[in-house]
Design an enzyme around this catalytic site. Structure first.
Site, PDB file in Angstrom:
ATOM      1  N   GLY A 150       0.849  -0.992  -0.073  1.00  0.00           N
ATOM      2  CA  GLY A 150       0.253   0.407   0.263  1.00  0.00           C
ATOM      3  C   GLY A 150       1.232   1.537  -0.166  1.00  0.00           C
ATOM      4  O   GLY A 150       1.409   1.306   0.636  1.00  0.00           O
ATOM      5  N   CYS A 151       0.673   2.414  -0.468  1.00  0.00           N
ATOM      6  CA  CYS A 151       1.301   3.410  -1.146  1.00  0.00           C
ATOM      7  C   CYS A 151       1.245   3.974   0.767  1.00  0.00           C
ATOM      8  O   CYS A 151       2.323   4.338   0.604  1.00  0.00           O
ATOM      9  CB  CYS A 151       0.737   4.462  -1.731  1.00  0.00           C
ATOM     10  SG  CYS A 151      -1.004   4.728  -1.414  1.00  0.00           S
ATOM     11  N   ASN A 152       0.603   3.978   1.606  1.00  0.00           N
ATOM     12  CA  ASN A 152       0.689   4.645   3.085  1.00  0.00           C
ATOM     13  C   ASN A 152       1.960   3.882   3.726  1.00  0.00           C
ATOM     14  O   ASN A 152       2.357   4.459   4.686  1.00  0.00           O
ATOM     15  CB  ASN A 152      -0.082   4.922   3.558  1.00  0.00           C
ATOM     16  CG  ASN A 152      -1.837   6.126   2.806  1.00  0.00           C
ATOM     17  OD1 ASN A 152      -0.656   7.153   2.520  1.00  0.00           O
ATOM     18  ND2 ASN A 152      -2.565   4.933   3.079  1.00  0.00           N
TER      19      ASN A 152
END
Length: 348
Positions: A150-152
Site C-alpha cells: 500500500g502507498c501509505n
C-alpha cells in the site's frame, strides 16, 4: 525479444501510471490492456496522455484475456485480484497492485478487508530492512507472484524501519500522520473526492485505527525487528492530485542520538537507488518526487518529547504503486532493478 505484458485495470490511475512507466521500459512490451466498464474503448479515450500506446484497445478483464503473457500487472480493486490470479499459470509473473496478497495474517485480512483470503505473495518493497539486516529485495529474485505494498504503508515503513531495526526506537507507540492526494483513492466518482469538496480543504479519514493499511504497517515494522508493534496512523486528504507526505514519530531508546539515527539510515539506504535521506536540517517536499520512483526521508530528534521524527515524501502512484511494481518485477526477472524508472521528478 521483449517480455509481453498485460495490464488489468488499465483505465484507472494505477493502471495508467503503470502504462506510462512501462512505455519507456527497455525490456517490456505492453500487448494487452483490460478494463471493466470501459472495455471496448480505445485506451487513448480514457488515458489521453498515453500517446505512444494509442494503438491499444481495452478488452474485458478476464483470465482468458490475461493468459499467455510473460507478465501480468493487476491494478484492480481490492478483492478482485485473487480469483483472476488463481487462474493464471505459474509461467506468468503476476504482480498485484491491490491488497489481496499483502497480508500474511488471515485474521487481519478478515478484520480489515473481509471476503476470501488468498494468501500472501512475495512482498514488493525491496528496500524494507529485516531484523537481521537483510533486505526484502533478497526475497524477490526469481519469484513469479508479487504483492505491491500500500502507498501509505511504503511511506511509513521506509520512514521508520531503519530506526526500528537498529533498536534506536521502540516499536510500541508509533504515530504517523499523512497528507495524501485523492488519486490514492482511485478514479471512481465519489462526492468527497470532487474538486469542489477537496480544494481549499483538508480532512482526516480512516481515523482511530480503522484504515486498512494499519495491519500491513505493523507487519512490516515487526519484520524489521519491532516487538509489540503498534501504530496510530491517520491519513488526511489534501488538495494535491498525487503524493504523500508522511510525518512519523517514535519513542527514542535510551542513548539514541541524531548522529546514531543518521548512521543507521545511511547504513540501510546509502546505496539504494530510489530511497534517499536528505541532508541534516532539510526535509523533503512531495513536489520533488512527482513522477519519480523516489522516496525522500528527512530526520529530526524532538529532544523535549524524546521522539524520533521522520518526514517521508513520495509519489503515491509511482514509488507508492506502479514504480514499486516494476522495480520488484525487474528484480524477479534478474533485470537491472532501475530499468524503466527515473529518480528525476517533474518541476514546477
Amino acid at each position: 525479444m521483449p517480455y509481453s505484458v498485460a495490464v488489468a485495470g488499465a483505465s484507472g490511475y494505477a493502471g495508467g501510471e503503470l502504462l506510462r512507466l512501462l512505455a519507456a521500459h527497455p525490456e517490456f512490451e505492453v500487448t494487452t490492456v483490460t478494463a471493466h466498464s470501459n472495455a471496448g474503448q480505445p485506451l487513448i479515450a480514457v488515458q489521453p496522455h498515453l500517446r505512444s500506446l494509442a494503438h491499444l484497445t481495452l478488452v474485458e478483464t478476464t483470465a482468458a484475456n490475461l493468459a499467455g503473457h510473460d507478465i501480468v500487472f493487476l491494478a484492480l480493486p481490492h478483492g478482485a485480484s485473487g480469483a483472476i490470479a488463481a487462474e493464471l499459470g505459474g509461467g506468468t509473473v503476476v504482480v498485484d497492485c491491490g491488497a489481496d496478497h499483502r497480508l500474511t495474517d488471515a485474521d487481519a485480512w478478515a478484520r480489515f478487508y473481509g471476503g476470501e483470503y488468498h494468501g500472501a505473495w512475495a512482498y514488493g518493497l525491496p528496500e524494507l530492512v529485516h531484523a537481521d539486516g537483510s533486505k526484502q529485495r533478497d526475497h524477490l529474485a526469481g519469484v513469479n507472484r508479487i504483492a505491491v505494498p500500500g502507498c501509505n504503508v511504503t511511506a511509513i515503513s521506509i520512514g521508520l524501519a531503519p530506526a526500528v531495526q537498529a533498536g534506536l526506537v521502540s516499536a510500541e507507540d508509533l504515530v504517523a500522520i499523512l497528507a495524501v492526494g485523492p488519486s490514492g483513492a482511485g478514479k471512481s466518482l465519489r462526492t468527497n473526492l470532487l474538486a469542489s469538496e477537496v480544494l481549499g480543504s483538508a480532512y482526516a479519514y480512516g481515523v482511530g485505527g480503522t484504515h486498512r493499511h494499519t495491519p500491513e504497517i505493523v507487519q512490516n515494522l515487526t519484520l524489521a525487528g519491532g516487538t509489540g508493534t503498534t501504530v496510530s496512523f491517520t491519513p488526511m486528504l489534501v488538495p494535491m492530485s498525487r503524493g504523500i507526505l508522511a510525518t512519523a514519530t517514535a519513542r527514542l531508546a535510551p542513548g539514541s542520538t541524531l548522529e546514531s539515527v543518521r548512521a543507521a539510515y545511511d547504513a540501510v539506504y546509502g546505496d539504494e537507488p530510489f530511497v534517499h535521506v536528505t541532508p541534516a536540517g532539510q526535509y523533503p517536499r512531495v513536489a520533488d518526487t512527482i513522477g519519480a520512483n523516489t522516496a525522500l526521508v528527512g530526520l529530526a530528534i524532538d529532544e523535549t518529547a524524546g521522539r524520533l521524527v521522520t518526514v517521508t515524501a513520495l509519489d503515491n502512484l509511482v514509488k507508492g504503486t506502479a514504480g514499486a511494481a516494476i522495480q520488484s518485477t525487474n528484480i524477479a526477472l534478474g533485470l537491472d532493478e532501475t530499468a524503466g524508472l527515473s529518480v528525476n521528478g517533474v518541476a514546477p
